[in-house]
Enzyme design. Structure first.
Site: not given
Ligand code: PMP
Length: 358
Positions: A101, A170, A194
Site C-alpha cells: 500500500w 494511511d 475494516k
Molecule cells: N491501504 C491499506 C493499509 C489497506 O489495507 C487497503 C485495503 N486493504 C488500502 C490502502 C486500499 O484501500 P481501498 O480498497 O479502500 O482503496
C-alpha cells in the site's frame, strides 16, 4: 444458519449489535417512514446522521477543532492521489515504504512530483518497520507519508516519526484500534471497510491549514476544499455507509471508546501471538516489536499444510484466514468488531490443528 467468525482483511466483520440495530431500522428509520437508503442526502434526517457520525468520530479520536473530518469515496487508493494533488507545493514528499500500500501511495505521488524514499523494509519482505534516520528526511518536502498499520504484512508503527513537515498517514487498517494523538498528524485517511463500517466511505481527517492549497490541475471532486466547504455533501455521499459508520461509532462509544477497545485489542492479539510463540508448527512472520494488533500473519513453512489449515478452519466456522494473494500463508485480521470469543475459537483451533499435524 449460524454466523461464522470472519477474519477477512476488509470488508470485514461488523459488530453484531450494529447489524441488528440496522436490521431493525432497515425499512423505517425513526419517524421518517423510509429506509436511510431511500433518503435524500439533503433531508434533515440524513443531515442529522452525517453530523452525528462526525461528532462521534471527533469524540472517539479526540480530534482537535482545527481539523476537518471528511466522509469521502474512492477508498484509500484515491487518497494516494488526492494527498499529493492537494499538498504539493514544492512537489516533493518523503515516503517510508513498508509494504504494497505504501508502494502504491508512492507511485501516485510520483505522477505529480518527486518522492524521496526515507527508508524501506522491502529487503526482508516488509516483515519489520525500518528505523528512521532524520538525516534522510527532506527539509523541503511538502509532507512525510507513512502507512501506520500494514494490512498485508502485519506490521505497525509503535513510535511515530517526527518530521518537521506535516505527517500524513494511511491508517485504513488501524483507525480507532488504539489511542493516537491526532495533533501529531497533518492528515489521516482510512477506508471504512475494516474498523469503521461497510465499504463506501473513506474518512479523511485533515488540519485546516492543509486545505485550500491544491494544485491547479486538481479536479473539483479531488479537492479537499470542495468537501470541507460543503460538509461532505458537495455530491451525493454514500449515505447508507455513513449511517452504518455512525452506528459503529455509537457502539464503540458504548464500549468505553478507543482506550477500552485498545485494551481488548491488545488482549486479543496477545492470545494469538502467544500461541504462535509457543508453537512448533506456526511461525509469526513479523519481528515481534513491530507486530500489528489488527492483522496477524503466520506460516507453517509448508504450503500444503497452510492450505489444509485454511480449509479445515473454514469447516470449523473460522473463515477468510488465507494470507494476501501475493503473499500466501495465513492472516487473521482481528479488527475492533472481532469478538474475543472469535479469537479464542481461532486459538483453540490452532492448538488442535497443531496437535493433529505434528
Ligand atoms: N491501504 C491499506 C493499509 C489497506 O489495507 C487497503 C485495503 N486493504 C488500502 C490502502 C486500499 O484501500 P481501498 O480498497 O479502500 O482503496
Amino acid at each position: 444458519m449460524e454466523r461464522v467468525y470472519n477474519f477477512a482483511s476488509g470488508p470485514a466483520c461488523m459488530p453484531l449489535p450494529v447489524l441488528e440495530k440496522a436490521a431493525s431500522e432497515l425499512v423505517c428509520y425513526g419517524s421518517s417512514g423510509m429506509s436511510v437508503m431511500e433518503m435524500t442526502h439533503r433531508s434533515k434526517d440524513f443531515m442529522d446522521i452525517i453530523q452525528e457520525a462526525e461528532k462521534l468520530l471527533r469524540e472517539l479520536m479526540n480530534i482537535p477543532a482545527n481539523y476537518k473530518v471528511l466522509f469521502l469515496q474512492g477508498g484509500a487508493n484515491l487518497q494516494f492521489a488526492m494527498v499529493p494533488l492537494n499538498l504539493f507545493k514544492n512537489k516533493k514528499a518523503d515516503y517510508v515504504i513498508t509494504g504494497q500500500w505504501a508502494q502504491r501511495a508512492m507511485a501516485e505521488a510520483k505522477k505529480f512530483g518527486t518522492v524521496n524514499v526515507v527508508a524501506s523494509s522491502e529487503d526482508k519482505v516488509f516483515n519489520y518497520i525500518p528505523d528512521l534516520d532524520k538525516i534522510a528526511f527532506s527539509k523541503d518536502a511538502d509532507y512525510f507519508h507513512i502507512t501506520l498499520n500494514n494490512t498485508i504484512f502485519g506490521t505497525r508503527y509503535t513510535k511515530l516519526p517526527e518530521p518537521e513537515v506535516p505527517l500524513v498517514t494511511d491508517w485504513s487498517s488501524g483507525i480507532l484500534s488504539e489511542v493516537i494523538d491526532v495533533s501529531k498528524f497533518g492528515l489521516i485517511y482510512a477506508g471504512a471497510q475494516k474498523n469503521i463500517g461497510p465499504a463506501g466511505v473513506t474518512v479523511v481527517i485533515i488540519r485546516d491549514d492543509l486545505i485550500g492549497r491544491a494544485m491547479d490541475i486538481t479536479p473539483t471532486m479531488l479537492n479537499y476544499k470542495t468537501h470541507a466547504d460543503d460538509g461532505s455533501l458537495y455530491n451525493t455521499p454514500p449515505t447508507y455507509s455513513v449511517y452504518m459508520s455512525m452506528l459503529v461509532f455509537e457502539w464503540l462509544k458504548g464500549l468505553g471508546g478507543v482506550p477500552a477497545i485498545q485494551k481488548i485489542n491488545e488482549e486479543k492479539a496477545a492470545l494469538v501471538y502467544d500461541c504462535l510463540d509457543n508453537s512448533k508448527l506456526y511461525k509469526g512472520t513479523v519481528v515481534p516489536k513491530d507486530r500489528s494488533l489488527m492483522n496477524i500473519t503466520f506460516v507453517t513453512g509448508d504450503e500444503g499444510i497452510d492450505k489444509k489449515f485454511i480449509k479445515e478452519a473454514k469447516s470449523a466456522g473460522l473463515v477468510n484466514l488465507a494470507g494476501y494473494r501475493t503473499v500466501g500463508g495465513m492472516r487473521a485480521s482481528i479488527y475492533n468488531p472481532m469478538p474475543m470469543e472469535g479469537v479464542q475459537a481461532l486459538v483453540a483451533f490452532m492448538k488442535k490443528f497443531e496437535y493433529e499435524n505434528k
